[in-house]
Design a protein around this motif. Structure first.
Motif, PDB file in Angstrom:
ATOM      1  N   PHE A  75       3.301  -1.537  16.738  1.00  0.00           N
ATOM      2  CA  PHE A  75       3.605  -2.932  16.432  1.00  0.00           C
ATOM      3  C   PHE A  75       3.546  -3.239  14.942  1.00  0.00           C
ATOM      4  O   PHE A  75       4.428  -3.918  14.406  1.00  0.00           O
ATOM      5  CB  PHE A  75       2.654  -3.862  17.179  1.00  0.00           C
ATOM      6  CG  PHE A  75       2.875  -3.918  18.671  1.00  0.00           C
ATOM      7  CD1 PHE A  75       3.812  -3.094  19.293  1.00  0.00           C
ATOM      8  CD2 PHE A  75       2.152  -4.798  19.464  1.00  0.00           C
ATOM      9  CE1 PHE A  75       4.018  -3.137  20.670  1.00  0.00           C
ATOM     10  CE2 PHE A  75       2.356  -4.865  20.830  1.00  0.00           C
ATOM     11  CZ  PHE A  75       3.280  -4.032  21.436  1.00  0.00           C
ATOM     12  N   LEU A  76       2.491  -2.764  14.263  1.00  0.00           N
ATOM     13  CA  LEU A  76       2.304  -3.113  12.848  1.00  0.00           C
ATOM     14  C   LEU A  76       3.356  -2.468  11.948  1.00  0.00           C
ATOM     15  O   LEU A  76       3.478  -2.831  10.775  1.00  0.00           O
ATOM     16  CB  LEU A  76       0.905  -2.710  12.376  1.00  0.00           C
ATOM     17  CG  LEU A  76      -0.269  -3.363  13.108  1.00  0.00           C
ATOM     18  CD1 LEU A  76      -1.585  -2.969  12.459  1.00  0.00           C
ATOM     19  CD2 LEU A  76      -0.135  -4.879  13.147  1.00  0.00           C
ATOM     20  N   ARG A  77       4.120  -1.547  12.484  1.00  0.00           N
ATOM     21  CA  ARG A  77       5.156  -0.873  11.703  1.00  0.00           C
ATOM     22  C   ARG A  77       6.501  -1.601  11.764  1.00  0.00           C
ATOM     23  O   ARG A  77       7.468  -1.154  11.153  1.00  0.00           O
ATOM     24  CB  ARG A  77       5.324   0.576  12.199  1.00  0.00           C
ATOM     25  CG  ARG A  77       4.069   1.411  12.016  1.00  0.00           C
ATOM     26  CD  ARG A  77       4.183   2.774  12.680  1.00  0.00           C
ATOM     27  NE  ARG A  77       2.941   3.523  12.558  1.00  0.00           N
ATOM     28  CZ  ARG A  77       2.668   4.384  11.602  1.00  0.00           C
ATOM     29  NH1 ARG A  77       3.576   4.615  10.663  1.00  0.00           N
ATOM     30  NH2 ARG A  77       1.506   5.011  11.543  1.00  0.00           N
ATOM     31  N   CYS A  82      -0.092   4.164   5.654  1.00  0.00           N
ATOM     32  CA  CYS A  82      -0.535   3.316   6.767  1.00  0.00           C
ATOM     33  C   CYS A  82       0.620   2.852   7.630  1.00  0.00           C
ATOM     34  O   CYS A  82       0.414   2.390   8.754  1.00  0.00           O
ATOM     35  CB  CYS A  82      -1.309   2.106   6.245  1.00  0.00           C
ATOM     36  SG  CYS A  82      -0.324   0.977   5.233  1.00  0.00           S
ATOM     37  N   GLY A  83       1.848   2.956   7.125  1.00  0.00           N
ATOM     38  CA  GLY A  83       3.007   2.611   7.935  1.00  0.00           C
ATOM     39  C   GLY A  83       3.364   1.144   7.961  1.00  0.00           C
ATOM     40  O   GLY A  83       4.346   0.762   8.597  1.00  0.00           O
ATOM     41  N   ILE A  84       2.579   0.309   7.309  1.00  0.00           N
ATOM     42  CA  ILE A  84       2.876  -1.125   7.280  1.00  0.00           C
ATOM     43  C   ILE A  84       3.994  -1.368   6.275  1.00  0.00           C
ATOM     44  O   ILE A  84       3.851  -1.047   5.102  1.00  0.00           O
ATOM     45  CB  ILE A  84       1.621  -1.931   6.902  1.00  0.00           C
ATOM     46  CG1 ILE A  84       0.519  -1.696   7.938  1.00  0.00           C
ATOM     47  CG2 ILE A  84       1.945  -3.425   6.789  1.00  0.00           C
ATOM     48  CD1 ILE A  84      -0.825  -2.261   7.542  1.00  0.00           C
ATOM     49  N   PRO A  85       5.130  -1.921   6.703  1.00  0.00           N
ATOM     50  CA  PRO A  85       6.269  -2.079   5.792  1.00  0.00           C
ATOM     51  C   PRO A  85       6.040  -3.201   4.778  1.00  0.00           C
ATOM     52  O   PRO A  85       5.283  -4.140   5.031  1.00  0.00           O
ATOM     53  CB  PRO A  85       7.431  -2.404   6.728  1.00  0.00           C
ATOM     54  CG  PRO A  85       6.808  -2.948   7.961  1.00  0.00           C
ATOM     55  CD  PRO A  85       5.459  -2.313   8.080  1.00  0.00           C
ATOM     56  N   GLN A 136       1.846   0.765  -2.830  1.00  0.00           N
ATOM     57  CA  GLN A 136       3.053   0.311  -2.144  1.00  0.00           C
ATOM     58  C   GLN A 136       3.092  -1.197  -1.946  1.00  0.00           C
ATOM     59  O   GLN A 136       4.130  -1.752  -1.576  1.00  0.00           O
ATOM     60  CB  GLN A 136       3.202   1.014  -0.785  1.00  0.00           C
ATOM     61  CG  GLN A 136       2.188   0.597   0.286  1.00  0.00           C
ATOM     62  CD  GLN A 136       0.948   1.463   0.277  1.00  0.00           C
ATOM     63  OE1 GLN A 136       0.467   1.859  -0.779  1.00  0.00           O
ATOM     64  NE2 GLN A 136       0.423   1.764   1.452  1.00  0.00           N
ATOM     65  N   PHE A 137       1.944  -1.881  -2.189  1.00  0.00           N
ATOM     66  CA  PHE A 137       1.911  -3.333  -2.020  1.00  0.00           C
ATOM     67  C   PHE A 137       1.741  -4.088  -3.335  1.00  0.00           C
ATOM     68  O   PHE A 137       1.625  -5.318  -3.315  1.00  0.00           O
ATOM     69  CB  PHE A 137       0.783  -3.735  -1.066  1.00  0.00           C
ATOM     70  CG  PHE A 137       0.937  -3.177   0.324  1.00  0.00           C
ATOM     71  CD1 PHE A 137       2.070  -3.440   1.074  1.00  0.00           C
ATOM     72  CD2 PHE A 137      -0.052  -2.381   0.869  1.00  0.00           C
ATOM     73  CE1 PHE A 137       2.217  -2.917   2.346  1.00  0.00           C
ATOM     74  CE2 PHE A 137       0.079  -1.855   2.144  1.00  0.00           C
ATOM     75  CZ  PHE A 137       1.219  -2.123   2.886  1.00  0.00           C
ATOM     76  N   MET A 138       1.759  -3.389  -4.452  1.00  0.00           N
ATOM     77  CA  MET A 138       1.518  -4.073  -5.723  1.00  0.00           C
ATOM     78  C   MET A 138       2.684  -4.961  -6.140  1.00  0.00           C
ATOM     79  O   MET A 138       2.566  -5.743  -7.080  1.00  0.00           O
ATOM     80  CB  MET A 138       1.182  -3.067  -6.822  1.00  0.00           C
ATOM     81  CG  MET A 138      -0.199  -2.410  -6.638  1.00  0.00           C
ATOM     82  SD  MET A 138      -1.527  -3.581  -6.228  1.00  0.00           S
ATOM     83  CE  MET A 138      -1.618  -4.547  -7.742  1.00  0.00           C
ATOM     84  N   PHE A 139       3.806  -4.884  -5.431  1.00  0.00           N
ATOM     85  CA  PHE A 139       4.896  -5.824  -5.695  1.00  0.00           C
ATOM     86  C   PHE A 139       4.464  -7.260  -5.396  1.00  0.00           C
ATOM     87  O   PHE A 139       5.120  -8.215  -5.815  1.00  0.00           O
ATOM     88  CB  PHE A 139       6.124  -5.459  -4.861  1.00  0.00           C
ATOM     89  CG  PHE A 139       5.911  -5.557  -3.368  1.00  0.00           C
ATOM     90  CD1 PHE A 139       6.047  -6.778  -2.715  1.00  0.00           C
ATOM     91  CD2 PHE A 139       5.568  -4.434  -2.630  1.00  0.00           C
ATOM     92  CE1 PHE A 139       5.840  -6.869  -1.347  1.00  0.00           C
ATOM     93  CE2 PHE A 139       5.361  -4.526  -1.267  1.00  0.00           C
ATOM     94  CZ  PHE A 139       5.499  -5.745  -0.622  1.00  0.00           C
ATOM     95  N   LEU A 140       3.349  -7.416  -4.671  1.00  0.00           N
ATOM     96  CA  LEU A 140       2.845  -8.757  -4.395  1.00  0.00           C
ATOM     97  C   LEU A 140       2.426  -9.478  -5.673  1.00  0.00           C
ATOM     98  O   LEU A 140       2.301 -10.702  -5.680  1.00  0.00           O
ATOM     99  CB  LEU A 140       1.656  -8.689  -3.425  1.00  0.00           C
ATOM    100  CG  LEU A 140       1.994  -8.337  -1.966  1.00  0.00           C
ATOM    101  CD1 LEU A 140       0.725  -8.147  -1.156  1.00  0.00           C
ATOM    102  CD2 LEU A 140       2.879  -9.397  -1.335  1.00  0.00           C
TER     103      LEU A 140
END
Length: 483
Positions: A229-231, A267-270, A324-328
């Motif tokens: 689901f989280l993917r 972690c697979g979280i997009p 992978q989330f530093m675009f935030l």
């Protein structure tokens, strides 16, 4: 070792004989013998197709008898036991046997078995426990049939998705629910997860998430949520919009745990999930402010605030050493929202004694205390500062933006120890470091605050740090132990 030909023929003939006689305990014992034989690999490998053909005839006959049976009839119990034993034999025959999986599929076992399970879900019988036994065995059969066999997975999915799977996950029997969760997990793939996000199918996904909240010991539902689901950003967004706030907190807790797992770079979280959560935080963050005014008297308002708090925790984790989330850092309005929320929370806490006020009651943080007695906003202000620090790490634009929003004095004003915000001083120092790094204007601002006495650095010194001006720049450095 080869199975005895005479024994195999005898069992096959005996199974066929059940069709021509009135059911008896001897028939049940015969099926139990077949079940026991099928536990042995040598027998599974040698069993003839005729045995399965006769077993299917028995199962089909039992289905017809159950549909016509009196719910209080004397024969019902034996019919249910015979059905359960047929399912056990089918279940055992599929263990590590692609040949038997394919054979049972080709003979039509999937369709008949699913129809019996569907019937049990609506069967009005006085003792539900009597139905649970064959129900469990039938679902176990589907699970064993699907393992490693794509064609069987496809057939089970086509015939059971979404309604029957949803009904099986809603049975008031934990074992049946657990086995059904295993079947769902085995059949899922990327395309099917996307199917779950459609309005007509979303109830199935929401039921899985509900089970994660109400029955966290059911491992399969947690595995489904984290591995599938989280993917999917489409599914996460669809579920989130249809969830209660309490269910959203469960989803966010699973996300948080996934982010913290070792090797979380995979972690697979997009990225789209991260963007969605950031936007959700921005849209709903004002709900936390209601906790200070007493307007959060309803459970719904409290749960909404707890959702915001969980969103903040996830965003802090995403922006902490997850490249992978530093675009935030560039997510529109996220930094501004966080600084403004910190300013509001800080001002409310200073205006009067309330849930956001600083405290020195460290006894309330005892590990022996019941956590339910703690304030729901424990660490909230500290985590706002942590997120600001993360968003400003090596990002000149964000450093400047915090200065323009007058966020630097605000963060410096939170360097004092506060039992409602454990580690807030450390997070404030962390944020100040990130705000001053390679930013002359921010350094000059802090230096000017010190010269005017507008900033209190005593708390920093107590924590072992000193603000020092050197060659026109401001440095945050450890205090020597002998100073």
């Amino acid at each position: 070792m080869a199975a005895s030909t005479d024994s195999a023929l005898e069992i096959s003939a005996s199974v066929a004989g059940i069709l021509n006689e009135k059911h008896s305990p001897e028939h049940l014992q015969l099926l139990k013998t077949l079940t026991a034989e099928l536990r042995e690999k040598y027998y599974r490998d040698a069993v003839e197709e005729e045995v399965f053909s006769n077993l299917l005839k028995v199962l089909t006959s039992l289905r017809e008898e159950l549909q016509a049976a009196d719910a209080d009839g004397e024969d019902l119990r034996l019919q249910l036991q015979l059905t359960a034993e047929c399912f056990r034999a089918q279940r055992n025959s599929c263990v590590q046997s692609p040949r038997n999986q394919s054979l049972l599929r080709e003979l039509g076992f999937i369709d008949v078995s699913l129809k019996i399970l569907s019937f049990f879900l609506t069967f009005n019988v006085a003792s539900k426990d009597a139905v649970f036994e064959p129900l469990r065995c039938g679902v176990q059969f589907l699970g064993n049939l699907a393992v490693g066999n794509q064609t069987c997975k496809d057939d089970i999915w086509q015939l059971s998705f979404p309604d029957l799977l949803l009904q099986l996950l809603s049975v008031e029997d934990e074992k049946t629910v657990n086995y059904a969760s295993m079947v769902l997990h085995t059949c899922l793939d990327e395309a099917r997860v996307e199917d779950l996000s459609k309005p007509q199918n979303i109830k199935l996904a929401l039921r899985v998430m509900e089970l994660c909240m109400t029955q966290p010991d059911l491992d399969w539902t947690v595995i489904i949520a984290t591995q599938h689901f989280l993917r999917s950003s489409a599914l996460v967004e669809s579920m989130y919009s249809g969830m209660s706030h309490q269910e959203r907190v469960t989803l966010l807790e699973l996300l948080f745990a996934q982010l913290r797992e070792e090797g979380s770079d995979e972690c697979g979280i997009p990225p789209s999930v991260a963007r969605f959560l950031a936007s959700s935080f921005q849209q709903g963050c004002g709900a936390v402010l209601s906790l200070a005014t007493g307007s959060a008297s309803s459970d719904e308002v409290l749960q909404e605030a707890l959702t915001v708090i969980s969103l903040l925790d996830v965003l802090c984790e995403m922006t902490s050493d997850h490249k992978q989330f530093m675009f935030l850092q560039d997510h529109p309005g996220l930094l501004v929202t966080t600084v403004e929320l910190l300013e509001q929370v800080h001002a409310i806490g200073k205006a009067s004694k309330n849930i956001f006020s600083a405290a020195q009651n460290f006894s309330s943080l005892s590990i022996d205390d019941d956590s339910s007695s703690h304030s729901p906003v424990i660490s909230f202000k500290a985590h706002l500062i942590r997120l600001i620090g993360n968003l400003c790490h090596s990002n000149t634009n964000n450093q400047n933006k915090v200065r323009e929003l007058e966020g630097i004095p605000l963060i410096l004003d939170n360097c004092n120890i506060d039992s409602n915000n454990p580690f807030i001083s450390q997070w404030a120092i962390f944020a100040v470091r990130n705000l001053l790094e390679h930013n002359t204007q921010n350094q000059e601002l802090v230096a000017a605050l010190e010269r005017r006495g507008a900033a209190d650095y005593s708390a920093l010194k107590e924590l072992g740090f000193l603000v020092e001006e050197r060659d026109g720049s401001l440095l945050l450095k450890p205090v020597r132990k002998d100073s």
